[in-house]
Design a protein around this motif. Structure first.
Motif, PDB file in Angstrom:
ATOM      1  N   LEU A  18      35.847  45.484  40.433  1.00  0.00           N
ATOM      2  CA  LEU A  18      35.043  45.202  40.348  1.00  0.00           C
ATOM      3  C   LEU A  18      33.813  44.491  40.379  1.00  0.00           C
ATOM      4  O   LEU A  18      33.741  44.007  39.219  1.00  0.00           O
ATOM      5  N   GLY A  19      33.393  43.532  41.322  1.00  0.00           N
ATOM      6  CA  GLY A  19      32.411  42.870  41.388  1.00  0.00           C
ATOM      7  C   GLY A  19      33.719  41.158  41.042  1.00  0.00           C
ATOM      8  O   GLY A  19      34.826  40.922  41.198  1.00  0.00           O
ATOM      9  N   SER A  20      32.447  40.391  40.181  1.00  0.00           N
ATOM     10  CA  SER A  20      33.791  39.279  39.888  1.00  0.00           C
ATOM     11  C   SER A  20      33.311  38.627  38.151  1.00  0.00           C
ATOM     12  O   SER A  20      32.670  39.010  38.152  1.00  0.00           O
ATOM     13  N   ASP A  23      30.151  38.339  37.367  1.00  0.00           N
ATOM     14  CA  ASP A  23      28.996  39.411  37.112  1.00  0.00           C
ATOM     15  C   ASP A  23      28.665  39.562  35.817  1.00  0.00           C
ATOM     16  O   ASP A  23      29.474  40.247  34.601  1.00  0.00           O
ATOM     17  N   ARG A  24      27.347  40.697  35.506  1.00  0.00           N
ATOM     18  CA  ARG A  24      26.890  40.361  34.402  1.00  0.00           C
ATOM     19  C   ARG A  24      27.273  42.522  34.305  1.00  0.00           C
ATOM     20  O   ARG A  24      26.518  43.189  32.894  1.00  0.00           O
ATOM     21  N   TRP A  25      26.964  42.811  35.081  1.00  0.00           N
ATOM     22  CA  TRP A  25      26.837  44.247  35.612  1.00  0.00           C
ATOM     23  C   TRP A  25      28.098  45.160  34.872  1.00  0.00           C
ATOM     24  O   TRP A  25      29.013  44.665  34.980  1.00  0.00           O
ATOM     25  N   ARG A  26      27.290  46.412  34.387  1.00  0.00           N
ATOM     26  CA  ARG A  26      28.961  46.934  33.709  1.00  0.00           C
ATOM     27  C   ARG A  26      29.552  48.369  34.859  1.00  0.00           C
ATOM     28  O   ARG A  26      27.753  48.901  34.924  1.00  0.00           O
ATOM     29  N   LEU A  27      30.236  49.161  33.774  1.00  0.00           N
ATOM     30  CA  LEU A  27      30.310  50.448  34.662  1.00  0.00           C
ATOM     31  C   LEU A  27      29.758  51.887  33.959  1.00  0.00           C
ATOM     32  O   LEU A  27      29.931  52.907  33.791  1.00  0.00           O
ATOM     33  N   ARG A  63      34.769  46.468  34.684  1.00  0.00           N
ATOM     34  CA  ARG A  63      34.375  46.761  35.649  1.00  0.00           C
ATOM     35  C   ARG A  63      35.448  47.829  36.171  1.00  0.00           C
ATOM     36  O   ARG A  63      35.266  47.470  37.315  1.00  0.00           O
ATOM     37  N   ARG A  64      36.889  47.900  35.190  1.00  0.00           N
ATOM     38  CA  ARG A  64      37.620  48.533  36.049  1.00  0.00           C
ATOM     39  C   ARG A  64      37.074  50.152  35.732  1.00  0.00           C
ATOM     40  O   ARG A  64      36.957  51.027  34.737  1.00  0.00           O
ATOM     41  N   LEU A  65      38.189  50.325  36.918  1.00  0.00           N
ATOM     42  CA  LEU A  65      37.640  51.824  36.989  1.00  0.00           C
ATOM     43  C   LEU A  65      38.947  52.470  37.688  1.00  0.00           C
ATOM     44  O   LEU A  65      39.689  51.708  38.620  1.00  0.00           O
ATOM     45  N   SER A  97      24.254  52.290  44.324  1.00  0.00           N
ATOM     46  CA  SER A  97      25.446  50.595  45.100  1.00  0.00           C
ATOM     47  C   SER A  97      26.425  51.575  45.726  1.00  0.00           C
ATOM     48  O   SER A  97      26.885  51.981  45.472  1.00  0.00           O
ATOM     49  N   ARG A  98      26.903  50.841  46.389  1.00  0.00           N
ATOM     50  CA  ARG A  98      28.122  50.733  46.954  1.00  0.00           C
ATOM     51  C   ARG A  98      29.068  49.601  47.235  1.00  0.00           C
ATOM     52  O   ARG A  98      28.457  48.582  47.342  1.00  0.00           O
ATOM     53  N   SER A  99      30.105  49.679  47.251  1.00  0.00           N
ATOM     54  CA  SER A  99      31.455  49.152  47.297  1.00  0.00           C
ATOM     55  C   SER A  99      31.413  49.071  49.084  1.00  0.00           C
ATOM     56  O   SER A  99      30.593  49.350  49.343  1.00  0.00           O
ATOM     57  N   GLY A 100      32.319  47.879  49.090  1.00  0.00           N
ATOM     58  CA  GLY A 100      32.763  47.410  50.366  1.00  0.00           C
ATOM     59  C   GLY A 100      33.880  48.260  51.082  1.00  0.00           C
ATOM     60  O   GLY A 100      34.410  49.843  49.755  1.00  0.00           O
TER      61      GLY A 100
END
Length: 115
Positions: A18-20, A23-27, A63-65, A97-100
């Protein structure tokens, strides 16, 4: 948008990143849901969450799910095209938040083992 295909008689084992790259956000600290539905229909055909173990955070900083669904759950869903998105809720802030949108196809199998 990512497209996934599961052949009849097999499990759905995949990884979504998820993300690029920048990106700095985490899961970390998220509840995550994924509901597979037919487009235009609100009926949930597959309910995948981190709580039920069908979604696994494999790498929070990356961000690997991982999707981990056995055929026994998929078998009741008829072959065809389906849609889903991924809903995230931060456990601390409760911000959602929601993914595409993504697609899933369940295709009929051709080769099956002898009984």
């Amino acid at each position: 948008m990512a497209a996934f295909t599961v052949a009849a008689g097999t499990d759905w084992i995949d990884t979504i990143v998820l993300g690029s790259v920048n990106d700095r956000w985490r899961l970390d600290d998220y509840d995550i849901w994924l509901h597979v539905k037919k487009e235009g229909d609100d009926t949930i055909l597959l309910d995948l969450t981190t709580a039920n173990g069908r979604l696994v955070v494999a790498d929070a900083p990356g961000r690997r799910l991982e999707i981990n669904v056995g055929w026994s759950l998929i078998e009741a869903v008829e072959p065809g095209p389906f849609v889903f998105d991924i809903l995230f809720e931060n456990k601390t802030t409760e911000v959602r938040s929601r993914s595409g949108p993504h697609t899933l196809a369940i295709s009929p199998g051709i080769t099956f083992p002898e009984p």
